[in-house]
Design a protein around this motif. Structure first.
Motif, short mmCIF file in Angstrom:
data_model
loop_
_atom_site.label_atom_id
_atom_site.label_comp_id
_atom_site.label_asym_id
_atom_site.label_seq_id
_atom_site.Cartn_x
_atom_site.Cartn_y
_atom_site.Cartn_z
N VAL A 26 -11.88 30.23 -25.34
CA VAL A 26 -10.80 29.45 -24.73
C VAL A 26 -10.24 30.14 -23.48
N SER A 27 -10.04 29.32 -22.44
CA SER A 27 -9.37 29.83 -21.24
C SER A 27 -7.86 29.85 -21.49
N ASP A 28 -7.37 28.74 -22.04
CA ASP A 28 -5.95 28.66 -22.37
C ASP A 28 -5.77 29.28 -23.76
N LYS A 29 -5.12 30.44 -23.77
CA LYS A 29 -5.07 31.21 -25.03
C LYS A 29 -3.83 30.88 -25.86
N THR A 30 -3.16 29.78 -25.52
CA THR A 30 -2.00 29.33 -26.30
C THR A 30 -2.38 29.16 -27.77
N SER A 48 -16.96 35.06 -30.70
CA SER A 48 -16.15 34.72 -29.53
C SER A 48 -16.65 35.38 -28.25
N THR A 49 -16.21 34.80 -27.11
CA THR A 49 -16.59 35.32 -25.78
C THR A 49 -15.61 36.41 -25.35
N GLY A 50 -15.95 37.04 -24.19
CA GLY A 50 -15.24 38.22 -23.70
C GLY A 50 -13.73 38.24 -23.85
N GLY A 51 -13.04 37.47 -23.03
CA GLY A 51 -11.58 37.51 -23.01
C GLY A 51 -10.97 37.01 -24.31
N THR A 52 -11.61 36.01 -24.90
CA THR A 52 -11.08 35.45 -26.15
C THR A 52 -11.22 36.47 -27.28
N SER A 53 -12.40 37.13 -27.33
CA SER A 53 -12.61 38.10 -28.42
C SER A 53 -11.67 39.29 -28.24
N GLY A 78 -20.45 36.31 -15.74
CA GLY A 78 -19.99 35.41 -16.81
C GLY A 78 -20.55 34.00 -16.69
N ARG A 79 -21.44 33.76 -15.72
CA ARG A 79 -22.01 32.42 -15.60
C ARG A 79 -22.88 32.11 -16.83
N VAL A 80 -23.47 33.16 -17.42
CA VAL A 80 -24.30 32.95 -18.61
C VAL A 80 -23.76 33.82 -19.74
N ARG A 81 -23.24 33.14 -20.75
CA ARG A 81 -22.66 33.86 -21.89
C ARG A 81 -23.03 33.20 -23.20
N THR A 82 -22.73 31.93 -23.28
CA THR A 82 -23.01 31.23 -24.55
C THR A 82 -24.23 30.33 -24.42
N LEU A 83 -24.81 30.29 -23.22
CA LEU A 83 -25.95 29.38 -22.99
C LEU A 83 -27.21 30.02 -23.57
N VAL A 117 -12.94 25.30 -28.10
CA VAL A 117 -13.22 25.60 -26.69
C VAL A 117 -12.23 24.86 -25.81
N ASN A 118 -11.65 25.55 -24.85
CA ASN A 118 -11.07 24.79 -23.74
C ASN A 118 -11.58 25.39 -22.44
N LEU A 119 -11.60 24.58 -21.41
CA LEU A 119 -12.44 24.86 -20.24
C LEU A 119 -11.71 25.63 -19.14
N ILE A 139 -15.91 26.04 -12.16
CA ILE A 139 -16.60 24.90 -12.78
C ILE A 139 -17.25 25.43 -14.05
N ASP A 140 -16.69 25.05 -15.16
CA ASP A 140 -17.15 25.55 -16.45
C ASP A 140 -18.48 24.87 -16.82
N ILE A 141 -19.45 25.68 -17.16
CA ILE A 141 -20.77 25.15 -17.55
C ILE A 141 -21.00 25.37 -19.05
N GLY A 142 -20.81 26.60 -19.45
CA GLY A 142 -21.07 26.93 -20.87
C GLY A 142 -20.12 26.21 -21.81
N GLY A 143 -18.85 26.08 -21.38
CA GLY A 143 -17.84 25.43 -22.23
C GLY A 143 -18.17 23.98 -22.52
N1 FAI Z 1 -21.09 30.73 -19.06
C1 FAI Z 1 -21.00 30.49 -20.32
O1 FAI Z 1 -21.99 30.56 -21.01
C2 FAI Z 1 -19.68 30.17 -20.91
N2 FAI Z 1 -19.47 30.09 -22.21
C3 FAI Z 1 -18.16 29.82 -22.40
N3 FAI Z 1 -17.55 29.73 -21.22
C4 FAI Z 1 -16.12 29.49 -20.98
O2 FAI Z 1 -15.47 30.74 -21.01
C5 FAI Z 1 -14.08 30.54 -21.33
C6 FAI Z 1 -13.64 31.65 -22.25
O3 FAI Z 1 -13.88 32.87 -21.65
P1 FAI Z 1 -13.12 34.18 -22.13
O4 FAI Z 1 -13.28 34.21 -23.60
O5 FAI Z 1 -13.82 35.31 -21.46
O6 FAI Z 1 -11.68 34.05 -21.71
C7 FAI Z 1 -13.97 29.17 -21.93
O7 FAI Z 1 -13.19 28.39 -21.05
C8 FAI Z 1 -15.39 28.67 -22.01
O8 FAI Z 1 -15.44 27.28 -21.73
C9 FAI Z 1 -18.48 29.95 -20.26
N4 FAI Z 1 -18.20 29.95 -18.94
C10 FAI Z 1 -18.61 29.14 -17.98
O9 FAI Z 1 -19.49 28.48 -17.77
#
Ligand code: FAI
Length: 536
Positions: A26-30, A48-53, A78-83, A117-119, A139-143
């Motif tokens: 999540v980008s919005d961590k509320t 979870s992804t970087g900032g969220t984890s 960070g363009r490729v993380r969950t893809l 997930v929020n974008l 521009i969120d791609i993975g989200g």
């Molecule tokens: N690149 C990816 O594979 C990817 N996977 C998830 N995200 C986005 O990353 C954000 C969370 O990032 P973080 O946990 O680092 O704050 C979310 O808004 C999610 O939609 C990605 N970011 C953009 O495309």
């Protein structure tokens, strides 16, 4: 290749899905820590992804890094993380199908039952005035890929795109799992969320980064995307047997749809249409102005007299005097804060709606005593729309709003003596006011106030008759504006016979000569503006 055809008999039933593994990015961590904590308490493993984890770990909660699941570090900034199939197969496996379950097990991929997930804040970044490269990174791609995958797989996965839904999802997890009905509901919200997001991206790319070729000649793009969300059902539509609702444009400029109702009965469909027309008319003036509308047409419009002690109250009084009979049950718009003085006058007149940018507290006190009056406060920073949209069967029409206005200095004197300053000011007022009147429009004015309005007639002669009849004795000595040229001298003659002293109109008729001759014969000043103000 299109989607596979699967034998319908292979699907096993699945309603309640107990949640063992959740993917959170999540980008919005509320509300994130509260959500994660509740999930951990319920025995759910969080990936979870970087900032969220980091936020989850910082709260002392256990969390698995998505990089440990994919076997790849988050890379390319960070363009490729969950893809990665290790993530997406876990989101897309339809566990109602035995062979999906088998394939997943063979690949040693664990499924997810919950995705939160929020974008990336794309719209907010554009609004901040950031540079294109910075915007592109947002521009969120993975989200969206995860949201769409889980929403497609709502038979098995619950997808949450808004912190507003966390409480409900936590309750479901605690109560044994999410139901199919809940997951369907969340999937609907999820697809709307990504569709709205993509509309914002496509609109920005198409207007800023790569405008369509045609844009050089046309300000309108080859594609228009829009999303509206429902604010409220209305009691009924234009008539009692028609159902109706009000929507807000997502990311649109705030307007009458976002006006705050301070008092009164529920706004009706017709109230909104008329309030919009009233605001359009009043906000066409820089000076304090009031428009009184009935059935989308002004039955009175005026600006404050110079030096008036209470300008907006003065504008209202003078607008009302134009046609007090028609103003009964009208919709009033003011382009300034409503004062106590104006409120006192309005409270003596049966009025459906009063809309304004603000109300003095004393004015609210006076007006809230009127049970049937609706008070609407325009959103802060309101300005009239610059583009107008109209539905036609099979499509829609877009046009720039009629905001251009030829000032008197640009007009051509076609007949009579040049007008003195006061007459010219009245002509300018009439010329501006008549574009709030449905065509064919004839508006007679005196001293910055309409005194007779002829509207919506299918020939200009009838509009002239109507304006003169409504003005009565006040026609003599007034000035007249016509939204389009006089095709013949007959309509103008009605105004001249009634004693109109000056006329403003676009000119451009093949019979201009006859029309000018009639004005000259009556010794009346007539200006051509060279621009027309039809309003349908
Ligand atoms: N690149 C990816 O594979 C990817 N996977 C998830 N995200 C986005 O990353 C954000 C969370 O990032 P973080 O946990 O680092 O704050 C979310 O808004 C999610 O939609 C990605 N970011 C953009 O495309």
């Amino acid at each position: 290749m299109s989607g596979a055809r699967i034998d319908p008999g292979l699907y096993r039933e699945r309603d309640l899905v107990s949640v063992k593994r959740a993917l959170i990015a999540v980008s919005d961590k509320t509300g994130l820590v509260e959500l994660a904590s509740a999930l951990v308490d319920a025995g759910v493993e969080i990936v979870s992804t970087g900032g969220t984890s980091k936020a989850i770990a910082d709260a002392g909660l256990p969390v698995t890094q998505v990089a440990d699941v994919t076997g790849y570090p988050e890379h390319l900034d960070g363009r490729v993380r969950t893809l990665h199939p290790a993530v997406h197969s876990g989101l897309l496996a339809d566990l109602r199908l035995e062979h999906h379950e088998r394939e997943l097990a063979q690949l040693a991929i664990a499924p997810y039952e919950l995705v939160v997930v929020n974008l990336y804040p794309f719209v907010e970044t554009v609004a901040s005035g950031a540079e294109a490269d910075e915007i592109v990174e947002q521009i969120d791609i993975g989200g969206p890929a995860m949201v769409r995958a889980s929403a497609k797989n709502h038979a098995n996965v619950a997808v949450v795109v808004s912190p507003d839904r966390y409480g409900e999802v936590v309750s479901a997890v605690r109560d044994g799992g999410t139901t199919l009905a809940q997951r369907r509901d969340l999937a609907r919200e999820a697809f709307r969320h990504t569709a709205t997001y993509d509309i914002a991206v496509a609109s920005w790319i198409g207007s800023v980064v790569a405008p369509d070729q045609a844009v050089e000649e046309s300000p309108f793009p080859a594609w228009v995307g829009a999303a509206w969300t429902k604010d409220a059902d209305l009691r009924y539509g234009e008539n009692a047997h028609q159902k109706a609702a009000r929507y807000s444009a997502v990311g649109g400029r705030p307007g009458i749809a976002q006006a705050r109702q301070l008092h009164g009965k529920e706004m009706s469909y017709n109230n909104y249409v008329d309030a919009d027309a009233a605001v359009r008319a009043a906000y066409d003036f820089d000076a304090p102005a009031v428009a009184i509308i009935k059935h989308a047409n002004p039955c009175g419009i005026a600006v404050a007299a110079s030096g008036a002690a209470d300008p907006i109250a003065d504008a209202h009084r003078r607008a009302h005097e134009c046609d007090p009979v028609s103003a009964f049950g009208g919709v009033i718009a003011a382009n300034r804060t409503v004062t106590r003085e104006m409120a006192e006058t309005v409270s003596g007149i049966f009025t459906e709606v009063l809309v304004a940018p603000g109300f003095e507290p004393e004015a609210v006190e006076v007006l809230t005593q009127k049970k049937n009056l609706r008070l609407l406060e325009l959103p802060a920073g309101f300005s009239p729309p610059v583009t107008e949209i109209r539905q036609v069967s099979g499509g829609l029409l877009l046009q720039q709003a009629d905001r251009s206005f030829a000032p008197a200095a640009d007009w051509t004197l076609a007949a009579g003596d040049p007008a003195d300053e006061a007459t010219l000011a009245d002509l300018e007022f009439a010329w501006r006011a008549c574009r709030a009147v449905k065509s064919n429009a004839i508006l007679l004015a005196s001293g910055g106030a309409s005194v007779g309005v002829g509207m919506g007639q299918v020939n200009r002669v009838d509009s002239c008759k109507l304006a003169v009849e409504r003005a009565g004795d006040r026609a003599a000595g007034s000035v007249a504006a016509s939204d389009a040229f006089f095709p013949f001298a007959d309509g103008l003659q009605i105004l001249l016979d009634a004693g109109v002293t000056a006329v403003v109109q676009p000119g451009g008729s093949v019979r201009d000569e006859e029309v000018v001759a009639a004005a000259k014969a009556a010794g009346v000043t007539m200006y051509f503006t060279g621009e027309r103000h039809f309003f349908h």
